[in-house]
Design a protein around this motif. Structure first.
Motif, mmCIF file in Angstrom:
data_model
loop_
_atom_site.group_PDB
_atom_site.id
_atom_site.type_symbol
_atom_site.label_atom_id
_atom_site.label_comp_id
_atom_site.label_asym_id
_atom_site.label_seq_id
_atom_site.Cartn_x
_atom_site.Cartn_y
_atom_site.Cartn_z
ATOM 1 N N SER A 35 1.503 -50.850 -52.341
ATOM 2 C CA SER A 35 2.242 -51.895 -53.045
ATOM 3 C C SER A 35 1.470 -53.206 -53.062
ATOM 4 O O SER A 35 0.496 -53.384 -52.327
ATOM 5 C CB SER A 35 3.591 -52.115 -52.343
ATOM 6 O OG SER A 35 3.390 -52.789 -51.117
ATOM 7 N N ARG A 37 2.237 -55.871 -51.717
ATOM 8 C CA ARG A 37 2.331 -56.550 -50.422
ATOM 9 C C ARG A 37 1.374 -55.975 -49.384
ATOM 10 O O ARG A 37 1.214 -56.543 -48.301
ATOM 11 C CB ARG A 37 3.760 -56.434 -49.881
ATOM 12 C CG ARG A 37 4.783 -57.236 -50.670
ATOM 13 C CD ARG A 37 6.163 -57.067 -50.052
ATOM 14 N NE ARG A 37 6.676 -55.707 -50.220
ATOM 15 C CZ ARG A 37 7.439 -55.088 -49.338
ATOM 16 N NH1 ARG A 37 7.744 -55.693 -48.208
ATOM 17 N NH2 ARG A 37 7.885 -53.863 -49.567
ATOM 18 N N ARG A 38 0.746 -54.865 -49.682
ATOM 19 C CA ARG A 38 -0.062 -54.173 -48.682
ATOM 20 C C ARG A 38 -1.233 -55.018 -48.157
ATOM 21 O O ARG A 38 -1.483 -55.033 -46.943
ATOM 22 C CB ARG A 38 -0.563 -52.849 -49.245
ATOM 23 C CG ARG A 38 -1.252 -51.957 -48.195
ATOM 24 C CD ARG A 38 -1.609 -50.610 -48.789
ATOM 25 N NE ARG A 38 -2.316 -49.758 -47.836
ATOM 26 C CZ ARG A 38 -1.726 -48.937 -46.981
ATOM 27 N NH1 ARG A 38 -0.394 -48.877 -46.951
ATOM 28 N NH2 ARG A 38 -2.435 -48.192 -46.153
ATOM 29 N N PHE A 40 -1.430 -58.175 -47.685
ATOM 30 C CA PHE A 40 -0.895 -59.163 -46.746
ATOM 31 C C PHE A 40 -0.457 -58.486 -45.446
ATOM 32 O O PHE A 40 -0.633 -59.044 -44.356
ATOM 33 C CB PHE A 40 0.285 -59.896 -47.391
ATOM 34 C CG PHE A 40 -0.095 -60.693 -48.604
ATOM 35 C CD1 PHE A 40 -0.542 -61.998 -48.469
ATOM 36 C CD2 PHE A 40 -0.031 -60.138 -49.878
ATOM 37 C CE1 PHE A 40 -0.906 -62.743 -49.590
ATOM 38 C CE2 PHE A 40 -0.405 -60.869 -50.997
ATOM 39 C CZ PHE A 40 -0.837 -62.176 -50.856
ATOM 40 N N SER A 103 10.538 -54.116 -40.842
ATOM 41 C CA SER A 103 10.296 -55.263 -41.705
ATOM 42 C C SER A 103 11.549 -55.721 -42.420
ATOM 43 O O SER A 103 11.557 -56.750 -43.062
ATOM 44 C CB SER A 103 9.222 -54.914 -42.753
ATOM 45 O OG SER A 103 9.757 -54.012 -43.710
ATOM 46 N N LEU A 110 4.619 -51.524 -46.652
ATOM 47 C CA LEU A 110 4.326 -52.605 -45.730
ATOM 48 C C LEU A 110 4.025 -52.063 -44.344
ATOM 49 O O LEU A 110 3.104 -52.497 -43.669
ATOM 50 C CB LEU A 110 5.499 -53.589 -45.684
ATOM 51 C CG LEU A 110 5.356 -54.770 -44.700
ATOM 52 C CD1 LEU A 110 4.158 -55.614 -45.053
ATOM 53 C CD2 LEU A 110 6.631 -55.601 -44.688
#
Length: 545
Positions: A35, A37-38, A40, A103, A110
């Motif tokens: 994704s 967000r990966r 980060f 999370s 994530l």
């Protein structure tokens, strides 16, 4: 606040240094998958475990007596797991499901990203040694909060740079949407798996030795050796140096000399204090008896003692040990006698006086005037004539006539192998196979070795400070120097070969000390030294001249 900026910049430099090469493919491949967000999540995991391992985990492992490379082995296992989650989607969903709950956000990957970053943090932590030895490792004078702040700034600098790499990887992958997603995910998993295999086989160490340290200039520019950094690391700024021929009144004044603190024993003298020495010119020499740099300075100290003691000079040698055997008072007493040292020697086993003087190197000489103020600091070897001129000035004698003429044997070679420690704690430029610390294991020489590297063969036990020889123990070093020295302990002998030819055998017995392995009329470059050890003999470090 500037110290945090120095640490931040040092982290950025480390992230693009050869030390980071092994993790870059994993950051690139990991950031390109999953994704948005990966990337980060990966960097968040990396920074978290990097900080924890830097500030806590290593200490815990040492306290529990666990193998030194336990954290590295755990991280390698986690990296293989992360690679498997990309190659096998069902495994990836199983691993990410519980982490995603932590999370408190559903979907995406994530959790898997954080897991990958957490494993990378443990692998990346040793890179901190390139810069944080100066920025964090010597920050005993900083409060716990400031120590954490410096480490955090360093981690943010390194993590932010790696995050940019992960984001750029993701941007590039967006242009490959036509590629089958599953195949792409598997390919990225393979990249991570192969990179991890390289780390497990110690190819990361070999890779680093084959690339020039092009970040050295950047590290210097980052300020880690600046006066500001030194002062905040509990060390002295030595920017102001005495120039020959200046009047004593123009010498820098570094303030009142600290007292001799935490001294466990005195040799050649009753206990001394700086107060008792008022009215004399005092030279305080920080040394240790197995240090070749200190031993090359010793003839000058002995000559000054003989020439100027009656005029009011008092030399005090502060013996602050580097190795364990140097903590034994009887060893120090024997070394002082064997070396013919007649001036007072203070045994500073807990480094209390070392810290009081904010010292940072062996040898370092502090010249103290009759009022008890430090007027000159000479760090390292050389400039002996300048130091003698300062002694004469502080004694009130003419500074244009030197009487303690001793040849200066400070090496001036343009190319010389750096000091090389042999225990795992400070092992550098190691080109051999994986090390099993704290137990006897069999090692093999590599097929090739880069300049200045070393490797073991036969049976060895690798301890923090030393290596202990077992049956068939051999040691190779590809060196450039005129003289080669090694610190040895135990009883036995050492067979010395150069470029495959036996040149001498050295008997090892008595006091643990420095031995001369080779001495040539002029410098030799890139020659292969091989040493064969009698079982039971211990080796601590190589030094060169």
């Amino acid at each position: 606040m500037l110290i945090y900026g120095i640490a931040l910049l040092a982290g950025i430099v480390t992230a693009i240094s050869p030390c980071a090469y092994p993790v870059l493919p994993i950051v690139f491949a990991g950031g390109a998958s999953g994704s948005p967000r990966r990337p980060f999540a990966i960097i968040a995991g990396l920074v978290t475990t990097f900080l924890v391992s830097l500030l806590a985990l290593t200490w815990i492992v040492d306290q529990l007596g666990l193998p030194k490379d336990l954290l590295r082995n755990i991280s390698i296992g986690l990296l293989f797991l992360a690679a498997a989650t990309l190659i096998i989607p069902q495994l990836g969903r199983a691993v990410e499901r519980p982490l995603a709950r932590l999370s408190r956000r559903r979907g995406g990957d994530l959790g898997g990203g954080f897991l990958l970053g957490a494993a990378l943090g443990l692998v990346f932590a040793p890179c901190a040694g390139l810069v944080l030895t100066a920025v964090v490792g010597e920050t005993a004078s900083l409060s716990g909060f400031r120590r954490f702040g410096v480490a955090l700034a360093y981690a943010i600098g390194a993590g932010g740079t790696l995050l940019l790499i992960a984001i750029l990887a993701r941007t590039g992958i967006q242009r490959l949407r036509a590629v089958n997603v599953n195949r792409l995910r598997i390919a990225l998993g393979v990249v991570i798996g192969l990179s991890t295999l390289g780390i497990a086989l110690n190819l990361d160490t070999t890779l680093q030795t084959h690339f020039p340290d092009y970040t050295s200039a950047l590290q210097r520019a980052s300020g880690e050796k600046s006066c500001y950094a030194r002062k905040h690391l509990g060390q002295r700024c030595l920017a102001s140096q005495h120039s020959s021929g200046s009047a004593a009144s123009s010498l820098p004044d570094y303030g009142a000399a600290p007292n001799f603190t935490g001294i466990s024993d005195w040799i050649n003298s009753k206990p001394l204090t700086t107060q008792k020495l008022r009215g004399k010119v005092v030279l305080v020499d920080f040394w240790t008896y197995s240090c070749i740099n200190c031993l090359r300075t010793l003839p000058h100290l002995k000559a000054w003692d003989a020439a100027y003691r009656k005029a009011g000079l008092e030399i005090v040698g502060v013996h602050t040990p580097e190795f364990t055997f140097e903590h034994v008072p009887s060893n120090v007493r024997k070394a002082v006698k064997d070396l013919g040292v007649r001036y007072p020697v203070a045994i500073d086993n807990e480094a209390a006086t070392w810290k009081a003087y904010r010292n940072s190197a062996w040898p370092t000489e502090y010249l103290i005037d009759r009022q008890g103020h430090i007027r000159e600091i000479a760090e390292g070897e050389g400039n002996y004539d300048g130091t003698e001129m300062t002694i004469r000035e502080l004694l009130g004698e003419s500074s244009n006539m030197l009487v303690a003429a001793v040849p200066d044997k400070t090496p001036s070679h343009l190319r010389m192998t750096p000091e090389s420690y042999l225990g795992w704690l400070r092992l550098d430029r190691y080109a051999g196979a994986h090390i099993d610390p704290g137990k006897f294991a069999t090692y093999h020489f590599p097929l090739s070795m880069p300049p200045d590297s070393l490797a073991y063969a036969g049976r060895w036990r690798v301890d923090p400070e030393r290596i202990i020889a077992g049956p068939g123990a051999k040691l190779r070093l590809l060196f450039s120097a005129q003289d080669v020295y090694i610190v040895l302990a135990g009883h036995g002998q050492l067979a010395v070969s150069v470029d495959g030819r036996l040149v001498k055998t050295i008997p090892v017995s008595g006091l643990s000390r420095l031995y001369t392995v080779l001495s040539y009329p002029k410098e030799r470059e890139n020659h292969l030294l091989e040493l064969h050890f009698t079982p039971g003999v211990s080796a601590y470090s190589f030094t060169f001249g």
